[in-house]
Motif scaffolding. Structure first.
Motif, PDB file in Angstrom:
ATOM      1  N   ASN A 166      46.890  10.553  37.413  1.00  0.00           N
ATOM      2  CA  ASN A 166      47.670   9.736  36.474  1.00  0.00           C
ATOM      3  C   ASN A 166      48.968  10.468  36.178  1.00  0.00           C
ATOM      4  O   ASN A 166      48.966  11.529  35.557  1.00  0.00           O
ATOM      5  CB  ASN A 166      46.875   9.510  35.183  1.00  0.00           C
ATOM      6  N   GLU A 168      52.438  10.060  34.300  1.00  0.00           N
ATOM      7  CA  GLU A 168      53.254   9.298  33.359  1.00  0.00           C
ATOM      8  C   GLU A 168      52.709   7.877  33.168  1.00  0.00           C
ATOM      9  O   GLU A 168      53.465   6.903  33.107  1.00  0.00           O
ATOM     10  CB  GLU A 168      54.709   9.238  33.822  1.00  0.00           C
ATOM     11  N   GLY A 169      51.354   7.736  33.090  1.00  0.00           N
ATOM     12  CA  GLY A 169      50.754   6.442  32.855  1.00  0.00           C
ATOM     13  C   GLY A 169      50.496   5.623  34.110  1.00  0.00           C
ATOM     14  O   GLY A 169      49.865   4.576  34.034  1.00  0.00           O
ATOM     15  N   ASP A 196      56.377  20.950  31.515  1.00  0.00           N
ATOM     16  CA  ASP A 196      55.531  19.842  31.940  1.00  0.00           C
ATOM     17  C   ASP A 196      54.067  20.179  31.637  1.00  0.00           C
ATOM     18  O   ASP A 196      53.683  21.349  31.598  1.00  0.00           O
ATOM     19  CB  ASP A 196      55.715  19.565  33.435  1.00  0.00           C
ATOM     20  N   THR A 213      45.810  14.252  34.702  1.00  0.00           N
ATOM     21  CA  THR A 213      46.931  13.599  34.023  1.00  0.00           C
ATOM     22  C   THR A 213      48.137  14.530  34.021  1.00  0.00           C
ATOM     23  O   THR A 213      48.019  15.693  33.628  1.00  0.00           O
ATOM     24  CB  THR A 213      46.556  13.242  32.574  1.00  0.00           C
ATOM     25  N   ARG A 215      52.133  14.919  32.679  1.00  0.00           N
ATOM     26  CA  ARG A 215      53.178  14.418  31.784  1.00  0.00           C
ATOM     27  C   ARG A 215      54.373  15.353  31.874  1.00  0.00           C
ATOM     28  O   ARG A 215      54.216  16.571  31.752  1.00  0.00           O
ATOM     29  CB  ARG A 215      52.660  14.346  30.344  1.00  0.00           C
ATOM     30  N   TYR A 216      55.548  14.784  32.077  1.00  0.00           N
ATOM     31  CA  TYR A 216      56.765  15.575  32.242  1.00  0.00           C
ATOM     32  C   TYR A 216      57.382  15.905  30.886  1.00  0.00           C
ATOM     33  O   TYR A 216      57.335  15.102  29.948  1.00  0.00           O
ATOM     34  CB  TYR A 216      57.785  14.823  33.099  1.00  0.00           C
ATOM     35  N   THR A 234      56.376  16.031  25.673  1.00  0.00           N
ATOM     36  CA  THR A 234      55.889  15.270  26.832  1.00  0.00           C
ATOM     37  C   THR A 234      55.675  13.803  26.478  1.00  0.00           C
ATOM     38  O   THR A 234      55.232  13.029  27.326  1.00  0.00           O
ATOM     39  CB  THR A 234      54.569  15.870  27.344  1.00  0.00           C
ATOM     40  N   ALA A 235      55.980  13.437  25.242  1.00  0.00           N
ATOM     41  CA  ALA A 235      55.854  12.034  24.830  1.00  0.00           C
ATOM     42  C   ALA A 235      56.953  11.203  25.476  1.00  0.00           C
ATOM     43  O   ALA A 235      58.069  11.685  25.705  1.00  0.00           O
ATOM     44  CB  ALA A 235      55.929  11.919  23.308  1.00  0.00           C
ATOM     45  N   ARG A 236      56.644   9.945  25.719  1.00  0.00           N
ATOM     46  CA  ARG A 236      57.617   9.075  26.377  1.00  0.00           C
ATOM     47  C   ARG A 236      58.351   8.182  25.396  1.00  0.00           C
ATOM     48  O   ARG A 236      59.266   7.463  25.790  1.00  0.00           O
ATOM     49  CB  ARG A 236      56.910   8.223  27.441  1.00  0.00           C
ATOM     50  N   GLN A 244      53.839  14.306  18.104  1.00  0.00           N
ATOM     51  CA  GLN A 244      53.591  15.557  18.820  1.00  0.00           C
ATOM     52  C   GLN A 244      54.241  16.739  18.117  1.00  0.00           C
ATOM     53  O   GLN A 244      53.676  17.844  18.097  1.00  0.00           O
ATOM     54  CB  GLN A 244      54.115  15.425  20.255  1.00  0.00           C
ATOM     55  N   ARG A 264      63.828  11.157  31.039  1.00  0.00           N
ATOM     56  CA  ARG A 264      63.593  12.530  31.478  1.00  0.00           C
ATOM     57  C   ARG A 264      64.741  13.450  31.079  1.00  0.00           C
ATOM     58  O   ARG A 264      64.547  14.646  30.877  1.00  0.00           O
ATOM     59  CB  ARG A 264      63.423  12.559  33.008  1.00  0.00           C
TER      60      ARG A 264
END
Length: 495
Positions: A166, A168-169, A196, A213, A215-216, A234-236, A244, A264
């Motif tokens: 997974n 980034e979703g 990351d 999983t 996450r960037y 790392t939240a989008r 966070q 990003r």
């Protein structure tokens, strides 16, 4: 292929129209028999009839096959023979070389009779049965090879794992031979940075069904309650980043919507959390909850109006802090103008026409005038110390100039030397050069009035001149008038 599945071959006759075979000439003796291909007759003997094993069918065996001579290849014992699952066949090339023998009749027709003098089916079976142990011994190494290959296939299947990745979703299923997460990421050409995040960690061993999983990290230039700092998340979304980072967003001011996405490349985010601030104004206390950026903005939210010179106990443009108490100062003011004197300066210049010790003021000094403006303030009814706000010079001071004598003073006067001048000075002024009588008319050792002193060549007042000059002027006065200027003490000159 196992030799037990092959029947012996008999000599075949020529094929006739009647379905039987004619007796063929004796075939040349075949090489030494190979166990996988079945038993062979002795040289000069006809071969037995080929019987495929019961219940087995080889789809690769061509039929019908022409009769011919059979000779196993010279290196038959060196060729590995692998069984085909579910069937046992002899190679087609070797069957093509098989000597002529009666073939099974087509379905519904009588089987052809063997040629006269040919050995029967039973004798062929007896020869085949006697050779079965040697065929089994040859099958053991082949079975080991098959088992080894089967075990390698099982290990291959066990090493293959199905996992979910997974990013980034976005999830996808992978088949991988990687032992841990780090190896899987390397296989997927994913080079993660220090900010990351990967769950589980890089060293986590992979098993079937695991979900990894990724996450960037995203940089955020965060201004939180007036303090600037750079953070990573790392939240989008902005809302996820606030959770966070542990920032309380309820009632807070946000420069960007909470649902806004964070690219990003990151973003700039200004957050002002809700704070409790207390104002003291006009004898009242007011406490509010605010996310204002300045004290002035919070005062407006509290319903307090600043007029004229009104201000606060902290700078109005400063950031209001949690739990802060701020006083509102009501100010009334006026101005006051005062004139103050400016002292003059004194300059001294040498004068060679004056005797040493003599100083004469040639220009009197005068003070100047300066006008100063002060601000008078009353804060919450209390008068404050005046504050100077401007100055102006009304009149400049005049410098005082003093001449200082440098000429040597004469001491001898003919006709007056040798008299008791010290006795006269003691009698008139007690021996003090700066003595002045109570009326202020006479001064010095010999109590000159100013007119007489200046008539004798003196400058200024006699009491300001040195003692030697006063004695010199007194001698000159005695030569012209005798002791009469000193009616009481004049007798001291001769006694």
């Amino acid at each position: 292929m196992p030799s037990a599945h092959y029947a012996s071959y008999e000599a075949h006759g020529t094929y006739g129209t009647s379905g039987t075979y004619a007796q063929a000439a004796p075939a040349p003796a075949p090489p030494a028999p190979s166990a996988p291909y079945g038993s062979y007759g002795t040289p000069g003997e006809p071969y037995g009839i080929y019987e495929p094993p019961q219940g087995l069918y080889d789809p690769f065996l061509p039929e019908p096959r022409e009769a011919g001579s059979y000779a196993p290849p010279a290196d038959a014992d060196e060729l590995p023979l692998l069984p085909r699952q579910g069937s046992v066949t002899a190679p087609a090339e070797e069957l093509a070389k098989t000597p002529s023998e009666p073939l099974a009749a087509p379905r519904g027709e009588p089987a052809p009779e063997p040629a006269p003098g040919a050995p029967g089916r039973r004798s062929a079976r007896r020869r085949r049965t006697g050779e079965r142990p040697d065929a089994l011994r040859r099958l053991v190494p082949q079975a080991l090879v098959v088992a080894f290959l089967a075990g390698g296939t099982s290990a291959f299947i066990v090493s293959d794992k199905t996992v979910k990745l997974n990013v980034e979703g976005s999830s996808r299923t992978l088949h991988t031979f990687a032992d841990d997460v780090e190896e899987l990421l390397a296989d997927e050409h994913m080079d993660l940075g220090a900010h990351d995040a990967v769950t589980p960690g890089h060293d986590h061993g992979l098993t079937a069904g695991d979900e990894i999983t990724v996450r960037y990290g995203r940089p955020v230039a965060l201004t939180l309650d007036g303090e600037h700092r750079r953070v990573w998340t790392t939240a989008r979304t902005v809302d996820g980043a606030l959770r966070q980072l542990g920032v309380r967003a309820e009632g807070a001011y946000l420069s960007t919507s909470r649902s806004a996405a964070i690219a990003r490349e990151g973003l700039d985010l200004d957050v002002r959390t809700e704070r409790t601030v207390t104002f003291m104004a006009d004898g009242r206390e007011r406490t509010i909850r605010t996310n204002a950026a300045t004290v002035h903005e919070a005062i407006d939210q509290a319903g307090i109006t600043l007029r004229g010179q009104d201000t606060t106990s902290v700078a109005p443009d400063s950031f209001p802090r949690e739990g802060q108490t701020i006083s509102v100062m009501r100010i009334t003011g006026s101005e006051e103008v005062r004139e103050v004197p400016i002292d003059f300066t004194t300059e001294r210049h040498d004068d060679p026409t004056l005797y040493k010790g003599t100083e004469v003021v040639s220009q009197r000094g005068e003070k100047g005038v300066e006008r100063i403006t002060y601000a008078l303030r009353t804060v919450n009814g209390v008068r404050q110390k005046p504050r100077q706000i401007s100055t102006e010079t009304v009149r400049r001071p005049t410098t005082q100039i003093v001449k200082v004598g440098t000429k040597a003073m004469p001491t001898a006067v003919q006709g007056a030397d040798g008299l008791n001048w010290d006795g006269l000075a003691q009698c008139e002024a007690g021996g003090r050069p700066d003595a002045v009588d109570p009326s202020g008319t006479y001064g010095g050792l010999y109590q000159f009035d100013v007119r007489t002193w200046q008539g004798l060549g003196g400058k200024g007042r006699p009491q300001d001149a040195p003692a030697g000059e006063q004695t010199f002027r007194a001698k000159k006065l005695y030569v012209s008038r005798g002791a009469s200027p000193w009616p009481v003490c004049g007798r001291k000159l001769h006694g």
